[in-house]
Design an enzyme around this catalytic site. Sequence first.
Site, PDB file in Angstrom:
ATOM      1  N   GLY A 344       0.835  -1.198   0.000  1.00  0.00           N
ATOM      2  CA  GLY A 344       0.000   0.000   0.000  1.00  0.00           C
ATOM      3  C   GLY A 344       0.874   1.254   0.000  1.00  0.00           C
ATOM      4  O   GLY A 344       1.943   1.277  -0.617  1.00  0.00           O
ATOM      5  N   GLY A 345       0.459   2.264   0.739  1.00  0.00           N
ATOM      6  CA  GLY A 345       1.194   3.535   0.778  1.00  0.00           C
ATOM      7  C   GLY A 345       2.613   3.381   1.299  1.00  0.00           C
ATOM      8  O   GLY A 345       3.527   4.109   0.873  1.00  0.00           O
ATOM      9  N   GLU A 368      22.313  -5.171 -21.069  1.00  0.00           N
ATOM     10  CA  GLU A 368      22.750  -6.352 -21.830  1.00  0.00           C
ATOM     11  C   GLU A 368      21.720  -6.765 -22.872  1.00  0.00           C
ATOM     12  O   GLU A 368      21.527  -7.948 -23.153  1.00  0.00           O
ATOM     13  CB  GLU A 368      23.142  -7.512 -20.898  1.00  0.00           C
ATOM     14  CG  GLU A 368      24.316  -7.116 -20.003  1.00  0.00           C
ATOM     15  CD  GLU A 368      25.085  -8.280 -19.421  1.00  0.00           C
ATOM     16  OE1 GLU A 368      25.100  -9.355 -20.023  1.00  0.00           O
ATOM     17  OE2 GLU A 368      25.675  -8.089 -18.345  1.00  0.00           O
TER      18      GLU A 368
END
Length: 385
Positions: A344-345, A368
């Site tokens: 979440g946050g 690469e």
Amino acid sequence: MFDRTMMFELTPEQAQLKRSVREFAEAEIAPHVLEWDENQTFPLDAIRKCGELGYMGSIFPEEYGGAGLSYVDYSIIIEELSRVDPSVGLIVAAHTSLCSNHIFIAGTVEQKQKYLPKLASGEWIGCWSLTEPEAGSDAAGTRSTAVRAGDHWVINGGKTFTTNAQYADVCVGMAVTDRAASHHGISAFLFDTGMNGFRVGKKENKMGMRASATGEVIFENCRLPGSQLLGKAGEGFIDSLRVLDGGRISIAALSVGTAQGAYDAALSYSKQRKQFGRFISEFQAIQHKLADMATSIEAARLLTFRAAAYKDADRRVTKESAMAKLFASEIAVDVCNEAVQIHGGYGFIKDYPVEKFYRDVKLCTIGEGTSEIQRLVIARQLLNL
Ligand SMILES: Cc1cc2nc3c(=O)[nH]c(=O)nc-3n(C[C@H](O)[C@H](O)[C@H](O)COP(=O)(O)OP(=O)(O)OC[C@H]3O[C@@H](n4cnc5c(N)ncnc54)[C@H](O)[C@@H]3O)c2cc1C
């Protein structure tokens, strides 16, 4: 006949190697990851310790100071370092499977004796410069030139995006020696980075992999003795493709390790975070994310180990390494994205490790050879083009 390439379990020695690298990474790297990333600090002490432990020359024979391990072992090392800090995995990978391995596969005995023991011990750091500002995916479009002047070569031009550039003692760089010969007109050279005419330019300020240094390399009338030609004149680009076949396995391992680090953090967080009075791991939506993440990591690891085992069996791995790199890097981006989502946050905040994994992992679909180029390589193999 017993076929090692069909084994799905690590040997006891490989399991022990995995534990040792994990213990080292958690004790010596994990406490500094945030600070190194924030300040773009190249982890020189940790890299020297990697040298002492044999991780900087794992795949080379003991006669050249290496640890004499296999490519599967090397993949385990890169995975476990990257699980804690992908920047460290990238530094070790560019040093080992690009710079040192180019010397190993194309160098003379004298060149191997001079360079490999110091590179394998970590006393010297290596870099490998193919990419130029106008020659990225189309690396054969190299513009740097090397002109014969008696028993010397005079090199002019510039490279971009070289991993380890600022800290390297040795650079393997590619330059055109015969423009008319196209793919067979590019040669590889060995540069001692303190020499006249060799200069490191701008250090890039990157989105991720910030503890690894990425920079320009500039050749200004760089006079190299003939003995610094690496491999046959004109075959440097062809050798580079062989080098990249092995290098891409390390980027696949780096991707698996990064994804594993993000997954481990997300799994643990899901068992601690409560919402609606329940741990979020009890929600089916989160369980399905974890199931998909774990499954794709296992699949990517199997492709990576398959490519590594084929390389250990001296088989050509152009298709297998491109498949491993393509799949592992793409799923790693998805896994890191979902790991942030599960947080979440808090996943957006630097106090949690998934924020950094999310930024670091994007390099895996670019370095690469981009995912588009991996598909091109795979398709050429499938269609015999
Ligand atoms: C952090 C970092 C470290 C690096 N380390 C090294 C190093 O140590 N040594 C080194 O030599 N290089 C290194 N590179 C360079 C890297 O390999 C190149 O960035 C990469 O190969 C892509 O080249 P480019 O950036 O010029 O992109 P471009 O080639 O300009 O590509 C731009 C876009 O066009 C697509 N594209 C290009 N050609 C085709 C095609 N034929 N078909 C379909 N799509 C195509 C690409 O996939 C990409 O999406 C590093 C790069 C980074 C970012």
